[in-house]
Write an enzyme that holds these catalytic residues in place. Structure first.
Site, PDB file in Angstrom:
ATOM      1  N   ASP A   1       0.846  -1.184   0.000  1.00 41.82           N
ATOM      2  CA  ASP A   1       0.000   0.000   0.000  1.00 41.82           C
ATOM      3  C   ASP A   1       0.884   1.238   0.000  1.00 41.82           C
ATOM      4  O   ASP A   1       1.887   1.294   0.723  1.00 41.82           O
ATOM      5  CB  ASP A   1      -0.891  -0.017   1.248  1.00 41.82           C
ATOM      6  CG  ASP A   1      -1.992   1.016   1.181  1.00 41.82           C
ATOM      7  OD1 ASP A   1      -1.663   2.225   1.058  1.00 41.82           O
ATOM      8  OD2 ASP A   1      -3.166   0.639   1.252  1.00 41.82           O
TER       9      ASP A   1
ATOM     10  N   LYS B   1       0.725  15.067 -15.482  1.00 43.13           N
ATOM     11  CA  LYS B   1      -0.228  16.149 -15.272  1.00 43.13           C
ATOM     12  C   LYS B   1      -1.560  15.550 -14.812  1.00 43.13           C
ATOM     13  O   LYS B   1      -1.823  14.365 -15.081  1.00 43.13           O
ATOM     14  CB  LYS B   1      -0.391  16.966 -16.555  1.00 43.13           C
ATOM     15  CG  LYS B   1      -1.314  16.375 -17.611  1.00 43.13           C
ATOM     16  CD  LYS B   1      -1.557  17.361 -18.713  1.00 43.13           C
ATOM     17  CE  LYS B   1      -2.593  16.849 -19.678  1.00 43.13           C
ATOM     18  NZ  LYS B   1      -3.961  16.886 -19.190  1.00 43.13           N
TER      19      LYS B   1
ATOM     20  N   HIS C   1       3.219  14.467 -22.141  1.00 40.51           N
ATOM     21  CA  HIS C   1       3.461  13.612 -23.305  1.00 40.51           C
ATOM     22  C   HIS C   1       3.353  14.379 -24.618  1.00 40.51           C
ATOM     23  O   HIS C   1       3.925  13.977 -25.624  1.00 40.51           O
ATOM     24  CB  HIS C   1       2.498  12.422 -23.304  1.00 40.51           C
ATOM     25  CG  HIS C   1       1.089  12.772 -23.672  1.00 40.51           C
ATOM     26  ND1 HIS C   1       0.151  13.167 -22.749  1.00 40.51           N
ATOM     27  CD2 HIS C   1       0.466  12.795 -24.872  1.00 40.51           C
ATOM     28  CE1 HIS C   1      -0.986  13.413 -23.353  1.00 40.51           C
ATOM     29  NE2 HIS C   1      -0.837  13.202 -24.645  1.00 40.51           N
TER      30      HIS C   1
ATOM     31  N   LYS D   1       6.066  14.362 -28.491  1.00 42.21           N
ATOM     32  CA  LYS D   1       5.752  14.048 -29.886  1.00 42.21           C
ATOM     33  C   LYS D   1       6.909  14.491 -30.774  1.00 42.21           C
ATOM     34  O   LYS D   1       7.438  15.591 -30.644  1.00 42.21           O
ATOM     35  CB  LYS D   1       4.462  14.763 -30.316  1.00 42.21           C
ATOM     36  CG  LYS D   1       3.203  14.271 -29.624  1.00 42.21           C
ATOM     37  CD  LYS D   1       1.997  15.057 -30.079  1.00 42.21           C
ATOM     38  CE  LYS D   1       0.723  14.608 -29.386  1.00 42.21           C
ATOM     39  NZ  LYS D   1       0.302  13.265 -29.813  1.00 42.21           N
TER      40      LYS D   1
ATOM     41  N   GLU E   1     -10.236  16.922 -31.406  1.00 44.12           N
ATOM     42  CA  GLU E   1     -10.414  15.478 -31.226  1.00 44.12           C
ATOM     43  C   GLU E   1     -11.826  15.091 -31.640  1.00 44.12           C
ATOM     44  O   GLU E   1     -12.782  15.840 -31.394  1.00 44.12           O
ATOM     45  CB  GLU E   1     -10.177  15.085 -29.771  1.00 44.12           C
ATOM     46  CG  GLU E   1      -8.760  15.343 -29.274  1.00 44.12           C
ATOM     47  CD  GLU E   1      -8.592  14.934 -27.821  1.00 44.12           C
ATOM     48  OE1 GLU E   1      -7.984  13.892 -27.567  1.00 44.12           O
ATOM     49  OE2 GLU E   1      -9.095  15.663 -26.946  1.00 44.12           O
TER      50      GLU E   1
ATOM     51  N   ASP F   1      -7.343  20.756 -19.079  1.00 45.82           N
ATOM     52  CA  ASP F   1      -6.850  19.500 -19.638  1.00 45.82           C
ATOM     53  C   ASP F   1      -5.877  19.709 -20.788  1.00 45.82           C
ATOM     54  O   ASP F   1      -4.879  18.997 -20.899  1.00 45.82           O
ATOM     55  CB  ASP F   1      -8.035  18.650 -20.120  1.00 45.82           C
ATOM     56  CG  ASP F   1      -7.603  17.272 -20.593  1.00 45.82           C
ATOM     57  OD1 ASP F   1      -6.827  16.624 -19.880  1.00 45.82           O
ATOM     58  OD2 ASP F   1      -8.040  16.860 -21.682  1.00 45.82           O
TER      59      ASP F   1
ATOM     60  N   HIS G   1      -0.699  21.367 -22.390  1.00 44.34           N
ATOM     61  CA  HIS G   1      -0.147  21.045 -23.704  1.00 44.34           C
ATOM     62  C   HIS G   1       0.029  22.263 -24.609  1.00 44.34           C
ATOM     63  O   HIS G   1       1.120  22.525 -25.112  1.00 44.34           O
ATOM     64  CB  HIS G   1      -1.051  20.038 -24.418  1.00 44.34           C
ATOM     65  CG  HIS G   1      -1.265  18.766 -23.671  1.00 44.34           C
ATOM     66  ND1 HIS G   1      -0.303  18.190 -22.874  1.00 44.34           N
ATOM     67  CD2 HIS G   1      -2.339  17.943 -23.611  1.00 44.34           C
ATOM     68  CE1 HIS G   1      -0.780  17.067 -22.362  1.00 44.34           C
ATOM     69  NE2 HIS G   1      -2.008  16.902 -22.783  1.00 44.34           N
TER      70      HIS G   1
END
Length: 499
Positions: free
Chosen positions: A99, A159, A189, A193, A227, A246, A251
């Site tokens: 744990d 994040k 991430h 790229k 998206e 988000d 980003h």
């Protein structure tokens, strides 16, 4: 995957290391981390003496490895790993049950770390919800695993780095109380790229662009991430976050700093990040009375995508029927410095749009006088487009004459695909995991960057937090109220990706 799993590829080799994954039974581990590590091992970017240690509870090691193997086939079928190759990889793996709140878990982890070639290097990857980051850092520190006596110690966190300015500052204070800033790798991430990294090469290795890269020639810049998918299984997170937190705060603002930064004195982590923070500090504060003029928020309703009906955001499992969370967000920024004064930077993102496309669109000013406006079938304007997804590359949109006995104009596009020969483009997690292992923090956010970006967004969060209703757009369309007005004074207005 065919042939020997140890297939060499380009990249700096790493030292043998202990790769510890907290939350090793979770979705991120199966979808992203393990496929990336398998490919890194194949390419020689992960040393074959390295060890992968999963920290989780409630499972046996055999069950855990079986779950990872099935995850490879479900989430990364292109790697095409067979049973023998999986055995080679899984031989590097072991599990520490426990744990995260139990001090004995960290003591057992300390025993499980292996000394390889005289060093006990360790990377600790927190594939867990953000509320556990401080608990893990304190637990590691209590058993001496934060000290770099016999090898490096690097902690990787995903994040969101906080949910607002206050929580981001609190998280930074807590982590820096037990770890040095140089040991903390805040992973985004999006910056891993290949096409985003290539932006720096396009900018600083091509002298043809630099004379044009300023307010004298550029009308405005749009940075987008559209998206076609909805929120999928992330309702619990997305209801608290929304599109602004988000995508834009993390980003897209990071990409904006790469587009707008000055050339660093050298290509090192601190030199690059110093220039990025200068951009953030130059972003003009959005006054409360200007928030409606400089932002757009909307939420998708039901519609059709690829001839398939899709439901509204509020019909998604786990979403309140009265939710006013934005699934589309746009912000118009200004960077008050010598290079960019007066040039709008419009960052926008949305879900359930007609297609998945990420781009950086550099729109140039119109000529002060153009002899051929009357012959143009559409308004004349040049654009430089960096395509981040799909078909990564760069496109230059120019104007040319139609063939034949005419002076009519048409738009001509010169394309430079990123991977002309269809080569294997590295996944973002492969790039970033490799960078952590070699100690290259260039693509990771520093504490001051995180806090500065939150301070820019904070007035918008304050203005939006108590809203009871929100504009809606039909899924599968570009009909987002307010976007045309947001870019009404920009050359050619809102750029809706044509593919």
């Amino acid at each position: 995957m065919t042939g020997d799993i140890y297939k060499q590829c380009i990249g700096e080799p790493t030292e043998p290391s202990n790769i510890v994954i907290f939350g090793a039974g979770g979705d991120l581990t199966k979808r992203k981390l393990v496929p990336a590590l398998v490919k890194m091992l194949r390419c020689g970017l992960l040393h074959k003496k390295s060890r992968i240690i999963g920290v989780l509870k409630g499972r046996t090691q055999a069950d855990w490895l079986d779950s990872l193997y099935h995850g490879m086939h479900e989430y990364a079928p292109d790697i095409d790993i067979d049973a023998q190759q999986w055995q080679t990889f899984s031989a590097l793996c072991k599990m520490v049950p426990g744990d995260l709140q139990d001090e004995s878990t960290y003591a057992e982890l300390a025993t499980a770390l292996e000394t390889i070639d005289g060093c006990t290097h360790a990377m600790f990857y927190c594939a867990v919800p953000p509320e556990w980051y401080t608990t893990i850092a304190i637990g590691l520190n209590k058993v001496g695993l934060g000290e770099e006596k016999d090898g490096f110690r690097r902690m990787v966190i995903e994040k969101p780095f906080g949910m607002d300015l206050e929580s981001a500052k609190k998280l930074n204070r807590e982590l820096q109380a037990v770890l040095d800033e140089s040991q903390i790798y805040r992973i985004d991430h999006y910056l891993g790229k290949e096409s985003v990294q290539n932006l720096l090469v396009y900018r600083f290795a091509n002298s043809i662009l630099e004379p044009l890269w300023n307010r004298n020639f550029i009308d405005h810049i749009q940075i987008s991430a559209a998206e076609s998918i909805g929120i999928e299984y992330r309702a619990n997170y997305y209801e608290k976050s929304g599109a602004l937190r988000d995508m834009i705060q993390s980003h897209l603002m990071q990409v904006m700093t790469l587009v707008a930064m000055e050339p660093p004195v050298e290509f090192t982590a601190d030199a690059v990040r110093d220039e990025k923070i200068k951009v953030l500090r130059a972003v003009r504060a959005i006054e409360p009375e200007n928030i409606k003029k400089q932002t757009v928020a909307a939420q998708y309703s039901s519609g059709t995508i690829d001839d398939e009906p899709v439901g509204s955001y509020v019909s998604e499992e786990g979403v309140s029927p009265e939710s006013a969370t934005e699934t589309f967000a746009a912000v118009r920024f200004y960077i008050d410095n010598w290079r960019w004064q007066g040039v709008p930077f419009v960052l926008w993102t949305g879900k359930r749009l007609p297609r998945r496309v990420s781009e950086i669109v550099i729109r140039f000013r119109k000529p002060p006088f153009n002899l051929f406006d009357a012959q143009a079938s559409s308004p004349l304007a040049n654009a430089l487009v960096f395509r981040l997804h799909p078909d990564e590359g760069i496109a230059l949109r120019m104007n040319a004459k139609l063939p034949g006995l005419t002076t009519e104009m048409r738009r001509s596009v010169m394309r430079a695909p990123y991977s002309e020969e269809g080569g294997d483009v590295a996944d973002a997690y492969e790039v970033l995991l490799h960078d952590v292992l070699i100690g290259d923090a260039t693509l990771f956010s520093r504490a001051d960057e995180v806090e500065e970006s939150w301070s820019i967004i904070q007035p918008i969060l304050e203005a939006w937090k108590d809203r009871l209703a929100i504009n809606r757009y039909h899924a599968g369309t570009w009909e987002v109220e307010g976007m045309e007005e947001l870019l009404s004074d920009c050359v050619l207005g809102w750029h809706k990706p044509p593919y």
